[in-house]
Design a protein around this motif. Structure first.
Motif, PDB file in Angstrom:
ATOM      1  N   SER A 164      19.081  -6.759 -14.839  1.00  0.00           N
ATOM      2  CA  SER A 164      18.381  -6.628 -16.124  1.00  0.00           C
ATOM      3  C   SER A 164      16.982  -7.204 -15.990  1.00  0.00           C
ATOM      4  CB  SER A 164      19.130  -7.387 -17.217  1.00  0.00           C
ATOM      5  OG  SER A 164      18.350  -7.470 -18.388  1.00  0.00           O
ATOM      6  N   THR A 165      16.033  -6.579 -16.650  1.00  0.00           N
ATOM      7  CA  THR A 165      14.712  -7.195 -16.828  1.00  0.00           C
ATOM      8  C   THR A 165      14.484  -7.445 -18.319  1.00  0.00           C
ATOM      9  OG1 THR A 165      13.789  -6.161 -14.868  1.00  0.00           O
ATOM     10  CG2 THR A 165      12.212  -6.866 -16.530  1.00  0.00           C
ATOM     11  N   THR A 179      16.361  -7.022 -21.251  1.00  0.00           N
ATOM     12  CA  THR A 179      17.320  -7.684 -22.137  1.00  0.00           C
ATOM     13  C   THR A 179      17.353  -9.178 -21.839  1.00  0.00           C
ATOM     14  OG1 THR A 179      18.568  -5.630 -22.003  1.00  0.00           O
ATOM     15  CG2 THR A 179      19.672  -7.497 -23.023  1.00  0.00           C
ATOM     16  N   PRO A 213      15.340   3.648 -23.246  1.00  0.00           N
ATOM     17  CA  PRO A 213      15.663   2.214 -23.245  1.00  0.00           C
ATOM     18  C   PRO A 213      15.060   1.489 -22.050  1.00  0.00           C
ATOM     19  CG  PRO A 213      17.566   3.514 -22.566  1.00  0.00           C
ATOM     20  CD  PRO A 213      16.516   4.492 -23.007  1.00  0.00           C
TER      21      PRO A 213
HETATM   22  N1   CP Z   1      17.103  -1.551 -21.764  1.00  0.00           N
HETATM   23  C1   CP Z   1      17.688  -2.444 -20.945  1.00  0.00           C
HETATM   24  O1   CP Z   1      18.849  -2.843 -21.130  1.00  0.00           O
HETATM   25  O2   CP Z   1      16.889  -2.848 -19.921  1.00  0.00           O
HETATM   26  P1   CP Z   1      17.333  -3.906 -18.804  1.00  0.00           P
HETATM   27  O3   CP Z   1      18.457  -3.281 -18.024  1.00  0.00           O
HETATM   28  O4   CP Z   1      16.089  -4.137 -17.969  1.00  0.00           O
HETATM   29  O5   CP Z   1      17.793  -5.139 -19.514  1.00  0.00           O
END
Ligand code: CP
Length: 328
Positions: free
Chosen positions: A52-53, A55, A272
């Motif tokens: 993840s970045t 979230t 997203p």
């Molecule tokens: N949209 C989203 O969940 O991005 P990440 O996976 O970078 O958290």
């Protein structure tokens, strides 16, 4: 709203409207034009067992903007789960250290299982192909802001959800949230085998929305208000699926030509993120960078006030923040 945010199923239309109103009130603090220390001394456990970045960092930043501190754990390697510790034990231990927990995990249902053993609010930051409720809330907040700017309303709007609708947890949460609102038209386009689960299609249709399923983007979308495209989540494919997907030659790319030729000047484009920039990926083309219809970075910015609103409501500090907004 329950004491956890595990699925959008726990949210009524009134809850969602309230959260979006609180998010709007958080904007001056999110932009550091106003300051609150309402969560001073509180600790967030940010447990991310999958990449993840946005979230992870935006939940971290949102908690800090409210005056709190954050403990991060990323990946199984640096957690005692690598030594065989159960979700139950991890949860029970973490709830003794933290005032709230955000968790991402590759297994659907795992965050709900984790929440059963805690005494503190747990937020689902994404459970495999299950749900991603905070993303859906910020997506809805973004649509609302963009529509206000463009003089549009959600009632009667036409939205296209495209890409990996089977494994894309953000679209699972988003379509349920949208279904709470006045009837709209929702077109679903995905590669074969990656269709939206039928129970979600049935749910939305049963609430009076017009739902159309198509296999290709080769149609007229001149009345389209929102394109919400998603990455193909190959990390969730079986070997067999990988083989059959490599034979799909159809193009599901959203690019400038698609917008110019098939949509209109006010169609907004959302995603997203992350978008896949590797060769052969076909979700959202970089040739739309700089186009005002591309809303993806306004969407990511909205993650901070929306996640602040989630903390404010779950930790019941809204009134204190309102006081700080008036005083500072
Ligand atoms: N949209 C989203 O969940 O991005 P990440 O996976 O970078 O958290």
């Amino acid at each position: 709203m329950s004491s956890h945010l595990l699925s959008v199923d726990s949210l009524s239309r009134d809850h969602v409207d309230h959260l979006l109103r609180v998010a709007s009130r958080m904007e001056p603090i999110a932009q550091r034009r106003k300051v609150t220390r309402v969560l001073e001394g509180a600790v967030l456990g940010n447990l991310f067992f999958e990449a993840s970045t946005r979230t992870r960092v935006s939940f971290h930043a949102a908690f800090c903007r409210l005056g709190g501190s954050v403990c991060d754990t990323t990946g199984f390697t640096f957690s005692s789960m690598a030594k065989g510790e159960s979700l139950y034990d991890t949860s029970r231990v973490m709830s003794g250290y933290c005032d709230a927990i955000v968790m991402r995990h590759p297994d659907q249902g795992s965050v709900a299982e984790f929440a059963q053993a805690t005494n503190v609010p747990v937020i689902n930051g994404g459970d495999g192909p299950g749900e991603h409720p905070s993303q859906a809330l910020l997506d809805l907040y973004t649509i609302d802001k963009e529509f206000t700017r463009l003089g549009k309303t959600l009632a009667g709007a036409h939205l296209l959800l495209t890409g990996d609708l089977k494994y894309g947890r953000t679209v699972h949460s988003l379509i349920k949230l949208l279904s709470l609102y006045a009837p709209m038209r929702i077109t679903l386009v995905s590669p074969p085998g990656l269709e939206m689960p039928s129970h979600l299609v049935d749910l939305v249709a049963s609430r009076g929305h017009r739902v159309e399923l198509r296999e290709s983007l080769a149609s007229d979308f001149s009345d389209l208000d929102v394109i919400y495209t998603t990455r193909i989540q190959k990390e969730r494919f079986t070997e067999e699926m990988m083989e059959s997907f490599s034979g799909v030659s159809q193009d599901f790319t959203i690019d400038r030509a698609f917008l110019d030729q098939r949509c209109n000047d006010t169609t907004i484009v959302m995603h997203p993120l992350p978008r896949d920039s590797r060769p052969g990926a076909n979700d959202l083309n970089v040739d739309l960078n700089g186009d005002p219809r591309l809303a993806i970075f306004r969407q990511t910015d909205n993650g901070i006030p929306v996640r602040m609103a989630i903390f404010a409501t779950l930790l019941e500090v809204e009134d204190q923040i309102e006081k700080d907004l008036r005083d500072v």
